[in-house]
Motif scaffolding. Sequence first.
Motif, PDB file in Angstrom:
ATOM      1  N   GLU A 183       2.246   3.062  -2.172  1.00 28.54           N
ATOM      2  CA  GLU A 183       1.911   4.082  -3.171  1.00 28.54           C
ATOM      3  C   GLU A 183       0.800   5.000  -2.675  1.00 28.54           C
ATOM      4  O   GLU A 183       0.785   6.197  -2.974  1.00 28.54           O
ATOM      5  CB  GLU A 183       1.469   3.411  -4.480  1.00 28.54           C
ATOM      6  CG  GLU A 183       2.584   2.722  -5.238  1.00 28.54           C
ATOM      7  CD  GLU A 183       3.487   3.711  -5.972  1.00 28.54           C
ATOM      8  OE1 GLU A 183       3.019   4.828  -6.257  1.00 28.54           O
ATOM      9  OE2 GLU A 183       4.648   3.353  -6.250  1.00 28.54           O
ATOM     10  N   ASN A 184      -0.140   4.449  -1.906  1.00 22.34           N
ATOM     11  CA  ASN A 184      -1.287   5.219  -1.432  1.00 22.34           C
ATOM     12  C   ASN A 184      -1.137   5.698   0.007  1.00 22.34           C
ATOM     13  O   ASN A 184      -2.069   6.309   0.547  1.00 22.34           O
ATOM     14  CB  ASN A 184      -2.564   4.379  -1.558  1.00 22.34           C
ATOM     15  CG  ASN A 184      -2.907   4.087  -3.004  1.00 22.34           C
ATOM     16  OD1 ASN A 184      -2.836   4.972  -3.847  1.00 22.34           O
ATOM     17  ND2 ASN A 184      -3.264   2.847  -3.282  1.00 22.34           N
ATOM     18  N   THR A 185      -0.004   5.426   0.617  1.00 22.22           N
ATOM     19  CA  THR A 185       0.211   5.876   1.996  1.00 22.22           C
ATOM     20  C   THR A 185       1.447   6.771   2.057  1.00 22.22           C
ATOM     21  O   THR A 185       1.367   7.977   1.840  1.00 22.22           O
ATOM     22  CB  THR A 185       0.345   4.667   2.942  1.00 22.22           C
ATOM     23  OG1 THR A 185       1.378   3.773   2.461  1.00 22.22           O
ATOM     24  CG2 THR A 185      -0.960   3.909   3.032  1.00 22.22           C
ATOM     25  N   LYS A 244       4.219   7.110   0.175  1.00 25.36           N
ATOM     26  CA  LYS A 244       4.633   7.807  -1.049  1.00 25.36           C
ATOM     27  C   LYS A 244       3.663   8.929  -1.403  1.00 25.36           C
ATOM     28  O   LYS A 244       4.074  10.019  -1.840  1.00 25.36           O
ATOM     29  CB  LYS A 244       4.746   6.805  -2.200  1.00 25.36           C
ATOM     30  CG  LYS A 244       5.457   7.345  -3.417  1.00 25.36           C
ATOM     31  CD  LYS A 244       5.676   6.251  -4.456  1.00 25.36           C
ATOM     32  CE  LYS A 244       6.364   6.813  -5.689  1.00 25.36           C
ATOM     33  NZ  LYS A 244       6.558   5.764  -6.726  1.00 25.36           N
ATOM     34  N   LYS A 245       2.391   8.699  -1.200  1.00 20.84           N
ATOM     35  CA  LYS A 245       1.385   9.732  -1.470  1.00 20.84           C
ATOM     36  C   LYS A 245       1.560  10.909  -0.513  1.00 20.84           C
ATOM     37  O   LYS A 245       1.457  12.080  -0.917  1.00 20.84           O
ATOM     38  CB  LYS A 245      -0.014   9.135  -1.332  1.00 20.84           C
ATOM     39  CG  LYS A 245      -1.132  10.122  -1.636  1.00 20.84           C
ATOM     40  CD  LYS A 245      -2.491   9.456  -1.461  1.00 20.84           C
ATOM     41  CE  LYS A 245      -3.619  10.441  -1.723  1.00 20.84           C
ATOM     42  NZ  LYS A 245      -4.958   9.807  -1.521  1.00 20.84           N
ATOM     43  N   THR A 246       1.834  10.627   0.751  1.00 20.26           N
ATOM     44  CA  THR A 246       2.051  11.699   1.727  1.00 20.26           C
ATOM     45  C   THR A 246       3.266  12.528   1.362  1.00 20.26           C
ATOM     46  O   THR A 246       3.250  13.766   1.466  1.00 20.26           O
ATOM     47  CB  THR A 246       2.227  11.107   3.140  1.00 20.26           C
ATOM     48  OG1 THR A 246       1.124  10.266   3.449  1.00 20.26           O
ATOM     49  CG2 THR A 246       2.318  12.212   4.182  1.00 20.26           C
ATOM     50  N   LYS A 282       0.807  -1.225   0.000  1.00 16.40           N
ATOM     51  CA  LYS A 282       0.000   0.000   0.000  1.00 16.40           C
ATOM     52  C   LYS A 282       0.837   1.271   0.000  1.00 16.40           C
ATOM     53  O   LYS A 282       0.294   2.369   0.140  1.00 16.40           O
ATOM     54  CB  LYS A 282      -0.916   0.012   1.226  1.00 16.40           C
ATOM     55  CG  LYS A 282      -1.975  -1.077   1.225  1.00 16.40           C
ATOM     56  CD  LYS A 282      -2.779  -1.046   2.524  1.00 16.40           C
ATOM     57  CE  LYS A 282      -3.829  -2.152   2.549  1.00 16.40           C
ATOM     58  NZ  LYS A 282      -4.544  -2.179   3.851  1.00 16.40           N
ATOM     59  N   SER A 312       4.445  12.999  -1.637  1.00 20.02           N
ATOM     60  CA  SER A 312       4.072  13.812  -2.793  1.00 20.02           C
ATOM     61  C   SER A 312       3.253  15.024  -2.363  1.00 20.02           C
ATOM     62  O   SER A 312       3.464  16.147  -2.859  1.00 20.02           O
ATOM     63  CB  SER A 312       3.283  12.953  -3.788  1.00 20.02           C
ATOM     64  OG  SER A 312       2.877  13.717  -4.890  1.00 20.02           O
ATOM     65  N   GLU A 313       2.332  14.839  -1.440  1.00 19.05           N
ATOM     66  CA  GLU A 313       1.532  15.958  -0.937  1.00 19.05           C
ATOM     67  C   GLU A 313       2.413  16.981  -0.232  1.00 19.05           C
ATOM     68  O   GLU A 313       2.216  18.195  -0.374  1.00 19.05           O
ATOM     69  CB  GLU A 313       0.456  15.430   0.014  1.00 19.05           C
ATOM     70  CG  GLU A 313      -0.629  14.607  -0.673  1.00 19.05           C
ATOM     71  CD  GLU A 313      -1.559  13.937   0.327  1.00 19.05           C
ATOM     72  OE1 GLU A 313      -1.280  14.025   1.553  1.00 19.05           O
ATOM     73  OE2 GLU A 313      -2.548  13.322  -0.098  1.00 19.05           O
TER      74      GLU A 313
END
Length: 908
Positions: free
Chosen positions: A358-360, A362-364, A356, A366-367
């Motif tokens: 990519e959605n945890t 790594k996404k944070t 997960k 990127s934000e």
Amino acid sequence: MDKPIVHIVPHSHYDAIWIFSKEENFDINCNYIIKKAIEILKAEKDFKFIIEQTYLLENIEISYPELFSEIKRFVKDGRIEIAGGEYLMSDVMLPSGEVLIREILEGKRYVKEKFGKDVVVAWGADEFGYNAQWPQILKNSGYKYFAFRRGVAEPLISEFYWKGIDGTSILSHWMPLGYRAGLDLSLLHETYEQLRRLSSTRHVLMPSGSGSTPPQPELCDTINKYNESTKSKIENPLMKISTPAEFFMALEREIEEKNIKMSTKSGEMYSGKASFVFPDSSSTRSWIKQGFKEYETYLLQLERWNTILKLVSKNHDFDDELKNYWKQALFFAMHDSLPGTGIDQVYEEMRSAFDKIENTLKKTLSECLNEVVNATFEFEENDKEHFILVFNSISWEVKEWVEATVTFDIDEAFDIMELRSLSSNEIIDVEILDLELHERDRGIKRVQIGFIAKLPSFGYSAYEIIYRKKEKGKNNTIDQSTLLAYPRSYETRFNLDDFTLEIDAETGIFTLMKADRLYFIGNEIRIEEELGDLYYHKDVTGIIKSESGEGIPFGVFKKEKYIVLNGKIRTKIVFQNKYYAIRWPYRLNEKLPTILYQHSFLTLRKEISIYKGLSRIDCMTYVENNHPHVRLRVKFDVPFKGYTYWTGTQFGAIQRPTNLFYLNKDPDVMKKWKEPPSGTFPSLEWIDFSNRKQDIGVTLVHFGIPSHEIRDNSLYLTLLRGVETLSADGTKGPCIATPDAAEKRPYTFKYALVPHTGDWREASSYKEGIAFNMKPIAIHRKSSGKQQKKNSLNGSSKGFKSSGSTSFLSISPKNVLLSTLKLPQQGYQSIERNTVILRIYETEGKTAQATISSHFPIKSASVLNLLEEDKLDPKEEISIDGPSNNLLNVVLNPFKIMTIRVVFDFDK
């Protein structure tokens, strides 16, 4: 007064996961061990007990508050000692140094907060060896003493000073009989006699406990009876129940009073001579090593950029997310988690977290980077311009291949031309890697591009995308053949700066030359027999087959694909083959052509990438394994031999011997070693094998592939080991089936080679390793027309407009590196928004006059310990300099780790 004293230490080692689940282990330790210890403590005034890890205490506090209150009372009375005190007893060889520090920081902070105590004894009951910076990490974290079980190379004495590579030493006790020495109460005297022969003083440490084993209520009575029966015999010891701190204080007092000259041991503790360090666990369940490396890398980047975000904006931060991610990372780094030495079922939580990412995490990240852009970058006022911002998270300037994904609206872009650097106005070539078109207008919908970026140290650069827009009266359909590299299969020689790379089109093995001088031959996959378990590699026949043809005659590699993708910037060579266990005819192979191939167990695809302007050779090897009982290794041969080599370790580098493999062929050697020497070691990010006399060397960098060996003139990197039993002989643990560890799954392995002259210091091998792991991150942003930038440095109007290239921090000279930039540890919140924690270290083993250049003016700076507490040491002076008070000057001794509190001055 001269009687020997045996300090018996009741304890129970806590494995959060191993042969039981996390929930089962917690239940066992709470209800059958800790509660039992409390009962004995209430009944026996002389009984004492130790607890190792605060993860257990934290969960007891939540689930059993009454039990926690009892623990708290006995800790206050000094009858329960928290020894070790890490959040969890981490593996000490595989995680980064920052993870190791946080295990201690999180644990010690908890003990101080809940019990008002400082943990002084580091308790290493079960880690699989210790890196050479561990003494410095321990001492700089407030520990005075260290008791441990595994890794000592010279088993001559149990107490000594262990000196790390920076010169820091700590009074240490090695447990010759392990942490179960005093478990059998009927053998206390016999055990004492064994331990006494190795003791430096009359004080003998005898741990009495085991993993998840309840304490024994008869211990006090047994000791009293022994002392009563032997009190008249001067040669017999006095036995007493002690805590580890009581033992060490008695030991230290006797050393001082009798002026005892203690021995010193140096370097890492990673020898199997006197105990088991399980070196092959560094290649068990390779997905864990790779997944944790990715998790750790993104986490360290998020921490750095969240710190910058807190400095430049009041609008948003990611403190809560960071705290949760760190807690998860500390659990994953535990000494049976990261090595992968438990039953299959206990790793589902890790697998889920890695799947997960990519959605945890790594996404944070990127934000967070987007928030940094919002706070620091002012878009040009032209309508609907597209930009790529590339972030460099390391503390020096880099020139690196970068990949970015860009999306366009309908009727917007019909060709990607190039990039324009906003800082230098330089035009940058791009290469199209992937393309998706809009169905309606056949314009670009999504495009993946690659280019070489020049990036400032710990900062970012901005690039404008130059693209062709829709033109009236013209064919606006994009010609994909001109964008995508055209595959050709006949090239075998390629230019790499001054080097020539030649590929064998039948095996995918490559040779690197420079002016007719061979640097290495390799990238050869070897299938080796594996009859071992989660802890050890074992074989009988050795090699099954290599791509060059070595091995048993039945099997064979068959080439399936060889293509060359020639781009403007990158050339990628793709080679794919399959291994078949049988071919026919399988006799007279040299004379008879193969007609039949059967039983394919292994598919390999090797991608080799070289870039204009870079001297690194990137390798990406895809493996689809269905072969039982194999070890897969990749091999590189160099034209020289050596007795030693260097490799990355936590906060530095370590020199190791080559050819240890041959020691296990000597019967006399085998009698002296507890664990057969194999030459297998773990590395942190890089390995370098060089020959100073010939002025030649090669650095092998990797992403989460730590296990390696250097034998003769060959480097071996272990990709995976397929085993199906926790402990094949039942000595390291129970014989439990572990079918998931057979590694019958697809894998992608990333590693690279950097040829060089000189040695690892001249080649900056450590920087190559860090840069390969912490790659630049590109984000796509689009301006929405004329707009005012919302610059808000700390929410004020004193923001800055980026010139297109911004460096927030740089460090010189090259051998001083950034470990982390973070917020102070007060619950992950800074008292002052302008206060940060900066950690640096020296990595070549020589004194450095370090200069840290900051984007922001500095108000004050002070040196702290690793617990982020004030450290008063007049030798560690730090000065503020520079035209804008933006420079820190400090002297770093060889391999020194330094933590600095920096307060920025935003009034200037």
